[in-house]
Design a protein around this motif. Structure first.
Motif, PDB file in Angstrom:
ATOM      1  N   PHE A   7       0.838  -1.197   0.000  1.00  0.00           N
ATOM      2  CA  PHE A   7       0.000   0.000   0.000  1.00  0.00           C
ATOM      3  C   PHE A   7       0.876   1.251   0.000  1.00  0.00           C
ATOM      4  O   PHE A   7       0.640   2.195  -0.760  1.00  0.00           O
ATOM      5  CB  PHE A   7      -0.895  -0.037   1.244  1.00  0.00           C
ATOM      6  N   LEU A   8       1.915   1.264   0.828  1.00  0.00           N
ATOM      7  CA  LEU A   8       2.827   2.402   0.903  1.00  0.00           C
ATOM      8  C   LEU A   8       3.628   2.552  -0.379  1.00  0.00           C
ATOM      9  O   LEU A   8       3.929   3.663  -0.818  1.00  0.00           O
ATOM     10  CB  LEU A   8       3.764   2.247   2.103  1.00  0.00           C
ATOM     11  N   THR A   9       3.974   1.418  -0.985  1.00  0.00           N
ATOM     12  CA  THR A   9       4.703   1.447  -2.256  1.00  0.00           C
ATOM     13  C   THR A   9       3.858   2.104  -3.344  1.00  0.00           C
ATOM     14  O   THR A   9       4.363   2.880  -4.173  1.00  0.00           O
ATOM     15  CB  THR A   9       5.095   0.025  -2.695  1.00  0.00           C
ATOM     16  N   MET A  10       2.574   1.801  -3.346  1.00  0.00           N
ATOM     17  CA  MET A  10       1.668   2.402  -4.323  1.00  0.00           C
ATOM     18  C   MET A  10       1.592   3.915  -4.119  1.00  0.00           C
ATOM     19  O   MET A  10       1.611   4.690  -5.085  1.00  0.00           O
ATOM     20  CB  MET A  10       0.281   1.782  -4.204  1.00  0.00           C
ATOM     21  N   ALA A  11       1.495   4.344  -2.876  1.00  0.00           N
ATOM     22  CA  ALA A  11       1.442   5.778  -2.582  1.00  0.00           C
ATOM     23  C   ALA A  11       2.707   6.472  -3.076  1.00  0.00           C
ATOM     24  O   ALA A  11       2.653   7.567  -3.652  1.00  0.00           O
ATOM     25  CB  ALA A  11       1.266   5.992  -1.079  1.00  0.00           C
TER      26      ALA A  11
END
Length: 248
Positions: free
Chosen positions: A197-201
């Protein structure tokens, strides 16, 4: 990054977010109203608000750092405590209800805002300081639940502050604080423990920067009123499409 997303999906999301942050660069709010209908086709509804919180907070900081002296701090002090209380309630509803059931409410919210904006309604009387109570609290609920309480703050601030630039900067300040509050709440709840999720952000961060930059350039060449009329039509159509999807 979520495994189910392909590079084409990410590219589509990136273009949509760039467009959304163009609006943010002009008005200081409105990202979720444009981005949420698009994101709902690619990621779970309960992940949209936490994702946009990270990006909106960064965008708000970018806006406020340039014109922070124009912010009306007295209004910020009135609204922030109420905004935090509303955000706690909104986050609880978001985290502890069935996310799929929120889709229809999100669609109704987007459509209602678009109709309000296109109506051209403007408050004629100046609000008293007591008006900060409902506007601050409800704005906090909408911020946590749907990712945008900006239009609620805009209604209040436009009825309190005569200068347009002061309204925009004060609103950006509120959005920054609001998104930071949401980030803390979601962090404590463990929402950000998912590294994909953080990678996507992080992958979408350049789209946010580009959108804010373009938005500032557009304000020089195009009137805010005419541009927002076009955008609100797009928002309305997006909300209708999302409502159809929710009902099918």
């Amino acid at each position: 990054m979520p495994e189910h997303l392909q590079l084409l999906d990410l590219a589509i999301i990136g273009v949509g977010l760039t467009f959304a942050y163009i609006i943010f660069g002009i008005t200081g709010f409105g990202t979720a109203l444009i981005a949420s209908p698009l994101l709902a086709f690619f990621i779970p509804v309960d992940k949209i608000v936490p994702l946009l919180a990270l990006l909106d907070c960064s965008a708000a900081i970018t806006n406020v750092l340039r014109d922070r002296k124009n912010a009306v701090i007295s209004e910020v002090k009135r609204l922030v405590p109420l905004m935090i209380l509303g955000s706690l309630l909104g986050a609880a509803v978001l985290l502890y209800t069935n996310p799929d059931s929120l889709l229809i409410y999100l669609a109704i919210f987007v459509i209602a805002y678009a109709i309000y904006s296109l109506s051209g309604f403007k408050p004629t009387a100046q609000y008293t300081t007591k008006a900060s109570v409902p506007f601050g609290f409800i704005g906090g609920i909408f911020s946590a639940l749907f990712g945008s309480g900006g239009f609620i703050y805009a209604i209040y601030l436009s009825g309190r502050i005569p200068d347009k630039n002061s309204i925009r900067v004060t609103q950006s300040t509120l959005i920054g604080l609001s998104t930071f509050t949401r980030i803390v709440i979601f962090f404590v709840a463990g929402v950000y423990s998912d590294w994909s999720f953080l990678t996507m952000a992080l992958a979408l961060f350049p789209a946010m920067i580009l959108g804010v930059f373009i938005g500032r350039r557009i304000t020089i060449k195009l009137s805010r009123e005419n541009f927002l009329k076009i955008i609100n039509v797009v928002i309305l159509l997006s909300g209708i499409a999302l409502l159809i999807r929710a009902l099918l």
